[in-house]
Write a protein that holds these residues in place. Structure first.
Motif, short mmCIF file in Angstrom:
data_model
loop_
_atom_site.label_atom_id
_atom_site.label_comp_id
_atom_site.label_asym_id
_atom_site.label_seq_id
_atom_site.Cartn_x
_atom_site.Cartn_y
_atom_site.Cartn_z
N SER A 56 -29.13 -28.19 -83.82
CA SER A 56 -27.68 -27.87 -84.42
C SER A 56 -26.61 -27.02 -83.68
O SER A 56 -26.03 -26.15 -84.02
N GLY A 57 -26.73 -27.14 -82.25
CA GLY A 57 -25.89 -26.74 -81.41
C GLY A 57 -26.13 -25.11 -80.91
O GLY A 57 -25.21 -24.48 -80.29
N GLU A 58 -27.50 -24.72 -81.66
CA GLU A 58 -27.55 -23.21 -81.31
C GLU A 58 -28.71 -23.07 -80.31
O GLU A 58 -29.76 -23.81 -80.55
N LEU A 59 -28.46 -22.42 -79.36
CA LEU A 59 -29.58 -22.19 -78.34
C LEU A 59 -30.73 -21.34 -79.10
O LEU A 59 -30.56 -20.22 -79.66
N LEU A 60 -32.04 -21.81 -78.84
CA LEU A 60 -33.29 -21.41 -79.53
C LEU A 60 -33.97 -20.72 -78.45
O LEU A 60 -34.59 -19.70 -78.81
N GLY A 61 -33.79 -21.03 -77.29
CA GLY A 61 -34.72 -20.14 -76.17
C GLY A 61 -34.63 -21.28 -74.79
O GLY A 61 -34.08 -22.26 -74.81
N TYR A 83 -38.40 -17.35 -72.64
CA TYR A 83 -37.65 -16.32 -73.62
C TYR A 83 -37.09 -17.06 -74.82
O TYR A 83 -36.43 -18.27 -74.56
N LEU A 84 -37.63 -16.76 -75.93
CA LEU A 84 -37.47 -17.25 -77.38
C LEU A 84 -36.38 -16.41 -78.16
O LEU A 84 -36.63 -15.25 -77.89
N ARG A 85 -35.24 -16.94 -78.77
CA ARG A 85 -34.81 -16.01 -79.68
C ARG A 85 -35.85 -15.53 -80.57
O ARG A 85 -36.76 -16.18 -81.00
N GLU A 86 -35.42 -14.06 -80.93
CA GLU A 86 -36.47 -13.29 -81.96
C GLU A 86 -36.88 -14.23 -83.13
O GLU A 86 -38.15 -13.95 -83.49
#
Length: 188
Positions: A56-61, A83-86
């Motif tokens: 949905s347009g949001e960077l996850l990693g 690297y992934l978002r926490e």
């Protein structure tokens, strides 16, 4: 959705990476790099891919590759990082990113991928083992961060069949656009 990263993505990528620098020993980097410095790490000529995951347009990693060593004989070995978002760990995003990255490296002509992990790091070791990496060395007390000593372990995955004779590494633009899009689509 997966896509290739560019230096224009550096701000979003740095937002994912910074907590690892500031709060963990997952990276031995001790200060968050400046935006310009981080953007310079993203390979514009396509020799080392950066694969980004969005929802949905949001960077996850992201997962990326870089030189394993500067010496010429190492030219067919790429070092990998992820690297992934926490709040996105454990959801399967990492497997998709790494699988796409490793396939792109294989298609480019790399013979193997190496991951250098902070030791101990059981979740990262389990992740790499599931993706076919095997531990090939450990160095205890290699770095000091967050008030303690940490070791490192080297993990390797062969990307080509036994007997592989290397040729020139193909930059990503030399692969057909359809091939790159297929790899990204199949792992999205």
């Amino acid at each position: 959705m997966l896509r290739l990263g560019t230096p224009m993505d550096a701000g979003e990528l740095l937002a994912v990476y910074a907590p690892y620098v500031e709060k963990t020993a997952v990276t031995f980097e001790t200060r968050t790099p400046a935006l310009e410095e981080f953007a310079g790490r993203i390979d514009e000529d396509g020799r080392y891919p950066w694969v980004l995951a969005f929802h949905s347009g949001e960077l996850l990693g992201y997962a990326c590759a870089h030189p394993f060593s500067g010496r010429a004989a190492y030219g067919w070995t790429a070092e990998t990082s992820i690297y992934l978002r926490e709040d996105r760990r454990g959801l399967g995003v990492g497997r998709k990113l790494y699988t796409a990255l490793l396939e792109l490296l294989r298609l480019q002509g790399y013979g193997s991928a190496v991951a250098v992990l902070t030791d101990p790091n059981a979740p990262s070791e389990a992740f790499h083992e599931k993706l076919g990496f095997s531990v090939c060395g450990r160095l205890p007390r290699a770095g000091y961060k967050a008030g303690r000593w940490w070791g490192v372990s080297w993990w390797q995955k062969e990307l080509q069949a036994p007997g592989f004779v290397p040729g020139p590494i193909l930059p990503l633009p030399a692969l057909s656009r359809g091939t790159v899009e297929r790899v990204l689509r199949e792992n999205s």
